[in-house]
Write an enzyme that holds these catalytic residues in place. Sequence first.
Site, PDB file in Angstrom:
ATOM      1  N   SER A 299       0.899  -1.002  -0.037  1.00  0.00           N
ATOM      2  CA  SER A 299       0.102   0.261   0.410  1.00  0.00           C
ATOM      3  C   SER A 299       0.279   1.017   0.182  1.00  0.00           C
ATOM      4  O   SER A 299       1.830   1.707  -0.386  1.00  0.00           O
ATOM      5  CB  SER A 299      -1.202  -0.290   1.313  1.00  0.00           C
ATOM      6  OG  SER A 299      -2.125   1.126   0.698  1.00  0.00           O
TER       7      SER A 299
ATOM      8  N   HIS B  51      -3.927  -2.299  -4.402  1.00  0.00           N
ATOM      9  CA  HIS B  51      -5.432  -2.491  -3.734  1.00  0.00           C
ATOM     10  C   HIS B  51      -6.237  -2.674  -5.315  1.00  0.00           C
ATOM     11  O   HIS B  51      -7.095  -1.868  -5.065  1.00  0.00           O
ATOM     12  CB  HIS B  51      -5.989  -1.461  -2.868  1.00  0.00           C
ATOM     13  CG  HIS B  51      -5.148  -1.678  -2.014  1.00  0.00           C
ATOM     14  ND1 HIS B  51      -4.799  -2.658  -0.490  1.00  0.00           N
ATOM     15  CD2 HIS B  51      -5.141  -0.560  -0.776  1.00  0.00           C
ATOM     16  CE1 HIS B  51      -4.351  -2.105   0.082  1.00  0.00           C
ATOM     17  NE2 HIS B  51      -4.009  -0.344  -0.491  1.00  0.00           N
TER      18      HIS B  51
END
Length: 230
Positions: free
Chosen positions: A121, A156
Amino acid sequence: MALLGGGFSTEDDGLLDGWVLGHVRGDRPKVCFVPTASGDAPAYVERFLDAFRARDCEPSVLSLFRRELDDAALRAFLLAQDVVYVGGGNTANLLAVWRVHGVDRLVREAYEGGTLLCGISAGANCWAEGSHTDSFGPLTYLRDGLGLLPGSVCPHYDSEPGRRDSYRAAVAGGRLPAGWAVDDGVGALFTDGRLVEVVTRAPEARLYRVRAGAGGGAEERAVGGRALRA
């Protein structure tokens, strides 16, 4: 450099973390977790330590919100690591704090010396020139990365609503350079900015190369990967 769509913070099988450690030479590699993007969240730190104490490595944590090392000691500590593993959270905050403490320069020096950089991330976003982020609330773009990886990164890609369309629009409109979109469950290894390996822990997970198309939109190309097995 490895971009991770998972690892100890989201998965229990340890496949992606094991894959990362498999690229480090020597016995009992030193693995430093940097949880800046989460504000050094204690539960996140404990999850890392629980996961990596069970492995054949020497885990440690670099806290910058309660920093204890002076500049010389901080440099020596980071340059001694075999892996610098950066956690998720707020990409913009991570970059700002790193620059205040000089960690941006130190991770570059470590990388040039052979340390493997990786993260999930925000910990994947930070290495690139730009990234797709929710650091400011809504999904948007950030053109303020470290630039160790050419182009941009979007994490993501398959799991958060709006990620795919928003990232493609940012690349198509020239707000972000062409880059890499990472599904959850993917690991992508780069050497000198060149993609050399892709692995997946989920059959449907993919890495995508996204660039501006000729017709004003974005072109997306899936990159196949090797399936990891327990």
